[in-house]
Scaffold this motif. Structure first.
Motif, PDB file in Angstrom:
ATOM      1  N   ALA A 156      -3.880  -3.669   0.188  1.00 48.60           N
ATOM      2  CA  ALA A 156      -5.108  -3.926   0.928  1.00 48.60           C
ATOM      3  C   ALA A 156      -6.153  -2.851   0.647  1.00 48.60           C
ATOM      4  CB  ALA A 156      -4.811  -3.997   2.426  1.00 48.60           C
ATOM      5  N   VAL A 157      -5.720  -1.598   0.591  1.00 46.20           N
ATOM      6  CA  VAL A 157      -6.654  -0.514   0.311  1.00 46.20           C
ATOM      7  C   VAL A 157      -7.232  -0.661  -1.090  1.00 46.20           C
ATOM      8  CG1 VAL A 157      -6.844   1.972  -0.063  1.00 46.20           C
ATOM      9  CG2 VAL A 157      -5.637   1.110   1.936  1.00 46.20           C
ATOM     10  N   GLU A 158      -6.367  -0.926  -2.065  1.00 46.33           N
ATOM     11  CA  GLU A 158      -6.847  -1.076  -3.439  1.00 46.33           C
ATOM     12  C   GLU A 158      -7.870  -2.201  -3.543  1.00 46.33           C
ATOM     13  OE1 GLU A 158      -5.039  -1.219  -7.992  1.00 46.33           O
ATOM     14  OE2 GLU A 158      -3.710  -1.332  -6.252  1.00 46.33           O
ATOM     15  N   ALA A 159      -7.628  -3.291  -2.823  1.00 46.47           N
ATOM     16  CA  ALA A 159      -8.561  -4.413  -2.843  1.00 46.47           C
ATOM     17  C   ALA A 159      -9.840  -4.113  -2.065  1.00 46.47           C
ATOM     18  CB  ALA A 159      -7.883  -5.653  -2.262  1.00 46.47           C
ATOM     19  N   PRO A 161      -1.537  11.297   1.267  1.00 44.70           N
ATOM     20  CA  PRO A 161      -0.869  11.171   2.568  1.00 44.70           C
ATOM     21  C   PRO A 161      -1.278   9.924   3.343  1.00 44.70           C
ATOM     22  CG  PRO A 161      -1.647  13.409   2.252  1.00 44.70           C
ATOM     23  CD  PRO A 161      -2.221  12.595   1.137  1.00 44.70           C
ATOM     24  N   PHE A 162      -2.532   9.508   3.217  1.00 43.90           N
ATOM     25  CA  PHE A 162      -2.992   8.317   3.938  1.00 43.90           C
ATOM     26  C   PHE A 162      -2.540   7.033   3.261  1.00 43.90           C
ATOM     27  CE2 PHE A 162      -6.239  11.647   4.710  1.00 43.90           C
ATOM     28  CZ  PHE A 162      -5.937  11.880   6.035  1.00 43.90           C
ATOM     29  N   LEU A 163      -2.170   7.112   1.984  1.00 41.32           N
ATOM     30  CA  LEU A 163      -1.670   5.940   1.264  1.00 41.32           C
ATOM     31  C   LEU A 163      -0.162   5.799   1.362  1.00 41.32           C
ATOM     32  CD1 LEU A 163      -3.862   6.264  -1.960  1.00 41.32           C
ATOM     33  CD2 LEU A 163      -4.165   4.621  -0.105  1.00 41.32           C
ATOM     34  N   LEU A 164       0.534   6.903   1.617  1.00 39.93           N
ATOM     35  CA  LEU A 164       1.999   6.883   1.658  1.00 39.93           C
ATOM     36  C   LEU A 164       2.537   6.884   3.084  1.00 39.93           C
ATOM     37  CD1 LEU A 164       2.702   9.428  -1.230  1.00 39.93           C
ATOM     38  CD2 LEU A 164       2.893   6.930  -1.324  1.00 39.93           C
ATOM     39  N   ALA A 181      -9.017  -1.184   7.058  1.00 44.82           N
ATOM     40  CA  ALA A 181      -9.348  -1.652   8.406  1.00 44.82           C
ATOM     41  C   ALA A 181      -9.110  -3.145   8.597  1.00 44.82           C
ATOM     42  CB  ALA A 181     -10.806  -1.303   8.723  1.00 44.82           C
ATOM     43  N   ALA A 182      -9.576  -3.962   7.669  1.00 46.50           N
ATOM     44  CA  ALA A 182      -9.417  -5.413   7.824  1.00 46.50           C
ATOM     45  C   ALA A 182      -7.945  -5.799   7.825  1.00 46.50           C
ATOM     46  CB  ALA A 182     -10.164  -6.139   6.708  1.00 46.50           C
ATOM     47  N   HIS A 183      -7.165  -5.148   6.989  1.00 48.96           N
ATOM     48  CA  HIS A 183      -5.722  -5.439   6.914  1.00 48.96           C
ATOM     49  C   HIS A 183      -5.034  -5.157   8.248  1.00 48.96           C
ATOM     50  CE1 HIS A 183      -1.616  -5.515   5.401  1.00 48.96           C
ATOM     51  NE2 HIS A 183      -1.438  -4.268   5.825  1.00 48.96           N
TER      52      HIS A 183
END
Length: 496
Positions: free
Chosen positions: A243-246, A107-110, A365-367
């Protein structure tokens, strides 16, 4: 309805003696041949697609969920986004060991949120995870056949049937019940009822037919331009996912259980574990305490270690090992010191959901340009139904006498006292605004405070939009109105 079935692996997709993962293509062929005719006979509008495009780093291309890592959450989410425009719903087959982690993370990724926790890109289609305690197929000399004694057939059928309800959220189906994904926990290794949800009733149940459960589903996109069907919203989701994956590798989250030990010793074991986690590069900690999140202070060693972590920029969440209940205000002296460290109470989030949420928010967060304050506020807010909402009312909700809203980004409280009425206080407890009561705050097209006899004691200005009422505490205590799409009103209802 077009439903895509994505196989990630797990017991449901194993076969042979000893059990081993079936190659993705062979599983898809067997499933299409053995499952599709029966499913389409029961649901004539159904169009099934067994996807083979998701591949993990394994000989079979699938993954035992014990070996699944946070980066694999991103792979699953990415495949759903790749196929999003071509299907009306998704069923994800998954191993049971970490299915609750994936169901909490997706849910947080989609979905993409602004700092107030309002959706900028919102899931508009059902994503249902399921699996089995026994394999779906049994190998024979003539090839795979359905495993008649297993639970896989019933779970796949139920997942497809409940996907047809088109609930716009990530859910988990097992043994006749559809749970909100980020509320589910694995509770048994031997029963077919392997999952439960201690804080939320089922979204749906299957038996003689499929029916909605007691829990209210998520609303989905508040406007077409916020739905993942919209190209701009889809671009936001893809950018966030990249961004999350990185960022996952640089934002490690570690969960530490609180256990009985000599916490008053010069070097308490929990303090040593906290320091070891920091030395290992942890940027987030989830502590599972006792009861309402109580953590022993001992002689101060644990408090000092936690303070070092927070001062070093580590985000700390406090959950509970207790399956039911909530971590909120630390009532007991044994846990009151926690509030002073800046740790975030997990509310009624499961530790599994807290781990997934913290991992993804830190990586994103950085993204998004979120600082520590924004991260802590988002952790306190219910973004995808992972916890009870404490800082807002949405359409139709009521703040009854004895209830209160708590700002996620500060100490402000809107308290509906049974005798005195509605009072807004700042973090120091000073009164900012009040409406004498008693009464109930009702959110209709705009907020109104009604007396016990239904008389209007206060109403928001008519020119402000209605839809969502949010209590904020930073920089000042205020009640702000947002329209159903999450767009803020030009003025506040109350504030300094």
């Amino acid at each position: 309805m077009r439903v895509c079935i994505i196989n990630t692996g797990g017991t449901i997709a194993c076969a042979g003696d000893p059990l081993a993962p079936m190659p993705s293509a062979r599983f898809a062929e067997a499933a299409g041949r053995l499952l599709t005719p029966s499913l389409m006979a029961a649901m004539p509008d159904l169009r099934l697609h067994f996807d083979t495009g998701l591949a993990f780093d394994s000989p079979s291309g699938t993954l035992d969920s014990t070996d699944l890592r946070p980066v694999d959450w991103c792979r699953i989410a990415g495949r759903i986004l790749d196929l999003y425009a071509d299907h009306d719903g998704f069923v994800v087959l998954h191993g049971t060991d970490t299915m609750d982690y994936t169901a909490s993370a997706l849910p947080f990724l989609l979905n993409v949120f602004d700092p107030d926790g309002l959706g900028r890109a919102v899931l508009s289609k059902p994503v249902v995870l399921t699996g089995a305690q026994l394999p779906l197929f049994r190998e024979t000399a003539a090839g795979p056949v359905l495993n008649a004694g297993g639970d896989g057939w019933a779970n796949v059928t139920g997942a497809v049937q409940t996907a047809r309800l088109r609930l716009p959220e990530v859910a988990l189906f097992f043994d006749g019940r559809l749970w909100r994904g980020n509320r589910a926990l694995k509770v048994s290794t031997t029963r077919f009822a392997a999952f439960d949800s201690p804080h939320l009733a089922p979204l749906a149940e299957s038996g003689i037919g499929v029916r909605h459960g007691p829990a209210v589903p998520l609303n989905g996109p508040p406007a077409p331009d916020r739905a993942l069907d919209d190209p701009a919203a889809m671009a936001l989701a893809r950018d966030q996912l990249d961004a999350v994956e990185a960022g996952l590798g640089e934002n490690v989250v570690i969960e530490l259980p609180v256990t009985p030990a000599d916490h008053a010793s010069p070097a308490p074991p929990l303090a040593a574990l906290i320091d070891a986690a920091l030395a290992a590069g942890a940027r987030g900690l989830v502590l599972t305490g006792y009861g309402e999140g109580n953590v022993p202070a001992g002689a101060g060693g644990i408090a000092s270690a936690l303070q070092r972590a927070v001062d070093g920029g580590v985000t700390v969440m406090i959950g509970s090992r207790v399956i039911g209940g909530s971590v909120g205000t630390f009532h007991y002296a044994a846990g009151a010191w926690m509030a002073r460290t800046g740790a975030v109470a997990a509310g009624d989030m499961t530790p599994v959901a807290a781990f997934a949420k913290l991992s993804i928010l830190l990586a994103a967060a950085a993204h998004h340009g979120w600082d520590g304050r924004a991260i802590r506020a988002l952790l306190s807010r219910s973004l995808t139904g992972e916890s009870s909402s404490r800082d807002r009312l949405s359409g139709g909700e009521v703040l009854h006498p004895g209830m209160a809203l708590h700002a996620a980004d500060g100490g402000a409280v809107l308290d509906n006292d049974p005798a005195d009425g509605l009072t807004l206080r700042d973090g120091a407890g000073a009164q900012v605004w009040a409406v004498p009561g008693p009464g109930r705050l009702v959110l209709r097209d705009r907020p109104v405070f009604l007396g016990h006899d239904g008389a209007t004691l206060w109403a928001a200005p008519a020119d402000l939009p209605g839809g969502i009422l949010i209590l904020t505490g930073h920089p000042v205590p205020a009640l702000t109105l947002h329209d159903p799409a999450g767009r803020a009103a030009p003025a506040v209802i109350a504030g300094l």
